[in-house]
Design a protein around this motif. Structure first.
Motif, PDB file in Angstrom:
ATOM      1  N   TYR A 244       0.852  -1.194   0.000  1.00  0.00           N
ATOM      2  CA  TYR A 244       0.000   0.000   0.000  1.00  0.00           C
ATOM      3  C   TYR A 244       0.882   1.236   0.000  1.00  0.00           C
ATOM      4  O   TYR A 244       1.920   1.271   0.653  1.00  0.00           O
ATOM      5  N   THR A 277      -5.372  -3.126   9.324  1.00  0.00           N
ATOM      6  CA  THR A 277      -6.481  -4.047   9.080  1.00  0.00           C
ATOM      7  C   THR A 277      -7.705  -3.579   9.859  1.00  0.00           C
ATOM      8  O   THR A 277      -7.574  -3.177  11.016  1.00  0.00           O
ATOM      9  N   ARG A 314       3.267   0.325   3.126  1.00  0.00           N
ATOM     10  CA  ARG A 314       2.878  -0.736   4.053  1.00  0.00           C
ATOM     11  C   ARG A 314       2.823  -2.055   3.281  1.00  0.00           C
ATOM     12  O   ARG A 314       2.068  -2.186   2.323  1.00  0.00           O
TER      13      ARG A 314
HETATM   14  O1  LIG Z   1      -4.064  -5.009   4.538  1.00  0.00           O
HETATM   15  C1  LIG Z   1      -4.740  -5.628   5.347  1.00  0.00           C
HETATM   16  O2  LIG Z   1      -4.576  -5.504   6.537  1.00  0.00           O
HETATM   17  C2  LIG Z   1      -5.831  -6.534   4.872  1.00  0.00           C
HETATM   18  C3  LIG Z   1      -5.383  -7.287   3.708  1.00  0.00           C
HETATM   19  C4  LIG Z   1      -6.354  -8.326   3.337  1.00  0.00           C
HETATM   20  O3  LIG Z   1      -7.462  -8.076   3.024  1.00  0.00           O
HETATM   21  C5  LIG Z   1      -5.950  -9.714   3.362  1.00  0.00           C
HETATM   22  O4  LIG Z   1      -4.843 -10.002   3.759  1.00  0.00           O
HETATM   23  O5  LIG Z   1      -6.770 -10.556   2.978  1.00  0.00           O
END
Ligand SMILES: O=C(O)CCC(=O)C(=O)O
Ligand SMILES: [Fe+2]
Length: 647
Positions: A244, A277, A314
């Motif tokens: 991200y 999350t 991230r």
């Molecule tokens: O970035 C996150 O914390 C969530 C990522 C997500 O949706 C996943 O790992 O399935």
């Protein structure tokens, strides 16, 4: 333990007075009591009725939503008896096609499990508990194996200690960057992230497999003894490292495609702002704190997402998990239904979703899928439109009954109500969805249009602005915002938006059309001012302003002409351009009549059969003293008039 009665405490030693000063309740709560209080707090219960035992009340509170939704199932303080799925009885009821679909699920499952072991760790490590805290997933059980997962549903596990050291986490990022994780794009619903599949990154995958073997799988097995028979049954598939940043900021709110799912945080929290999350039922901003090396594992059907990162980077690893000895019939039926839907086999899709719902009557996504399909059918089968829309609404309301904070379900309810002509209901549903998921751009766009329909123009403008803040390239929102501003009299504001819109989307005709109309209007109203002009100087001033606007309108209409295909729009555009040319000519003529001629001339070229264009041209030739050409234009006008049908 030697603590005395506090009556004798006046001359007590210092330690004793400190002990007494600390409120008893804090120091004496047992772990169970703390957990019960936390469970109540999570359900928004901050004050207890008098004279109740916290534990009893907490269990009661946990059961309230369940009792509400189970409608007479056998619930007690020990939990609810959901009842085993009786596949034999279901097959007798639903027939051989259903039985065949189940067999297809089993084949798919075997294949996926085998494929997983080609790339990811499969083995019989002993299970090993890891210190985690538990968060409730709300009142709706996981979509598969609802009966195995015990109530209360405190099934979202978050590590208390990093499961991977922060040095190891940093090493994973470094390995993945060597393997070019940064140059790939990854799609999450309507959003894009950076990232790539671990199946394609050998070194990163090796690293991950070591972690799976040593810590992660053993810990997950220990967390879910109710479904994980043995570490050796765990299978990882669809494992990706996601990245991200400000340009790739967030995921959709979604569910994961596995009975269990893992999110492993890799970046230290100091590396980024925003992000994290979240689980939708707790509120989008209730982030689960996870520094580098921390992880969450949970049933895959919990709605969740990665929060918007505003700066920095991230990285996380996400993995979906299967259990070798358990076939997820609900999830697989839904997935096949979705595929059939994509292929256009809506009835096949409906059958699969109905089968999934027959296995688990509390399958919220099954209900949403069925609602969406009925809503599509309403458009395709006009004779049954009302019936389909009625069913679509009933399904989506059942889904919302299970998950009242599901922002997608609220959005879909808005769509269905809008189709039914219930603008007010649609607006309310969109508002409720926005209260959960505030920066979903499609939602904000629909909400803005409903505000406009309801004559709540200012709120409409605000909603468009919010959508554009989240996604500046959203052309339709930008055009509508410009139009709304123009309507409210803010032409300068409108111009800003239309200019931005053509900058983001120069090859789409609509923003150019808007821009052209706006400049055209500006030109018209400026030219009208000429009539009141007392002096030549004032007239020149106005004519220059008008020429500028009309020059821009001219340019924009030509763009539209290049970009549109259909003949009718092309012809309309030609007419508009000819009007602009004549106006431009009138404005230019104030300073320099000869310079105006080419504009009038081009108008006749664009509209060779339009008498008024020739009439204007004849007059202008006459004004500049070119009688020869004036006569020619006049003759042409005469011919056209004689050909025109007599009225
Ligand atoms: O970035 C996150 O914390 C969530 C990522 C997500 O949706 C996943 O790992 O399935
Ligand atoms: Fe996810």
């Amino acid at each position: 333990d030697g603590i005395e009665d506090s009556k004798a405490a006046d001359d007590a030693p210092l330690w004793r007075r400190v002990v007494d000063a600390v409120p008893k309740r804090l120091s004496t709560l047992t772990l169970t009591e703390q957990r019960d209080r936390m469970a109540l707090w999570q359900r928004g219960i901050h004050a207890l009725p008098e004279n109740v035992d916290v534990g009893t009340y907490a269990r009661h509170a946990r059961l309230l939503p369940i009792l509400r939704h189970r409608g007479g199932a056998d619930c007690s303080e020990q939990g609810c008896d959901v009842g085993k799925v009786d596949y034999g009885a279901l097959t007798r009821k639903l027939g051989p096609d259903f039985a065949e679909a189940l067999r297809e699920n089993e084949r798919e499952h075997l294949k996926d499990c085998a494929k997983s072991c080609e790339k990811f760790y499969c083995g019989a490590a002993p299970s090993k508990p890891w210190q985690t805290r538990s968060i409730s997933m709300g009142s709706v059980p996981p979509e598969d194996f609802a009966q195995e997962f015990a109530f209360p549903l405190d099934l979202i596990k978050v590590t208390q200690e990093p499961i991977v050291s922060k040095e190891e986490a940093a090493r994973a990022i470094a390995l993945a960057r060597e393997e070019n994780v940064d140059i790939n794009e990854y799609t999450s619903g309507k959003y894009k992230l950076g990232g790539d599949w671990l199946a394609k990154m050998d070194k990163t995958r090796n690293w991950f497999n070591t972690q799976l073997e040593e810590n992660i799988f053993p810990a997950i097995a220990a967390s879910f003894p109710e479904v994980v028979t043995n570490v050796s049954t765990l299978r990882a598939h669809s494992v990706a490292m996601l990245k991200y940043n400000a340009t790739h900021p967030r995921t959709d709110v979604h569910i994961d495609n596995g009975v269990l799912a893992l999110t492993l945080a890799l970046s230290p929290q100091t590396d980024y702002e925003g992000g994290g999350t979240f689980f939708e039922h707790l509120g989008e901003d209730a982030l689960v704190e996870m520094d580098a090396g921390h992880a969450t594992w949970r049933p895959g059907s919990v709605r969740h997402g990665g929060h918007r990162v505003s700066s920095g980077q991230r990285y996380i690893i996400g993995a979906f998990l299967l259990l070798e000895d358990r076939v997820e019939h609900v999830r697989r039926l839904k997935n096949r239904g979705a595929k059939l839907r994509q292929k256009g086999d809506l009835n096949g899709a409906i059958r699969h979703f109905e089968w999934a719902l027959a296995i688990n009557g509390k399958c919220a996504t099954c209900l949403k899928d069925l609602s969406e399909l009925r809503s599509s059918l309403a458009d395709m089968e006009p004779q049954q439109r009302n019936e389909h829309l009625k069913e679509a609404e009933a399904f989506i309301r059942r889904s919302l009954d299970l998950l009242p904070s599901d922002s997608d379900a609220l959005f879909n309810l808005g769509l269905v109500l809008s189709k039914k002509g219930d603008s007010k209901g649609a607006l309310e549903a969109y508002e409720a969805s926005a209260a959960v998921n505030a920066d979903d751009v499609e939602l904000l766009y629909n909400l803005a249009m409903k505000y406009e329909e309801a004559n709540r123009k200012e709120e409409g403008i605000q909603a468009y602005r919010k959508a554009l803040k989240a996604q500046p390239s959203f052309g339709k929102a930008r055009c509508n915002l410009g139009a709304a501003l123009a309507e409210s009299g803010d032409l300068d504001g409108a111009l800003v938006e239309f200019l931005e819109a053509v900058r983001y989307d120069p090859s789409s005709p609509t923003p150019w059309q808007n821009l052209a109309v706006l400049y055209h209007k500006q030109g018209v109203s400026t030219v009208q001012g000429l009539a009141q002009c007392a002096s030549k100087e004032a007239a020149v001033e106005i004519s220059r302003t008008a020429s500028h606007a009309l020059g821009e309108a001219d340019n924009a209409w030509r763009k539209v002409m290049d970009l549109v295909d259909d003949q009718r729009t092309k012809q309309e555009t030609v007419t508009r351009l000819a009007q602009v040319l004549q106006l431009r000519g009138r404005a230019v003529a104030i300073e320099d009549p000869a310079a105006a001629l080419p504009h009038f001339l081009e108008a006749t070229q664009l509209l060779p059969t339009e008498p008024s264009a020739w009439e204007a041209l004849a007059k202008v030739y006459h004004i500049v003293g070119d009688e020869v050409n004036s006569k020619k234009a006049g003759a042409r006008l005469g011919v056209l008039r004689s050909l025109a049908p007599q009225r």
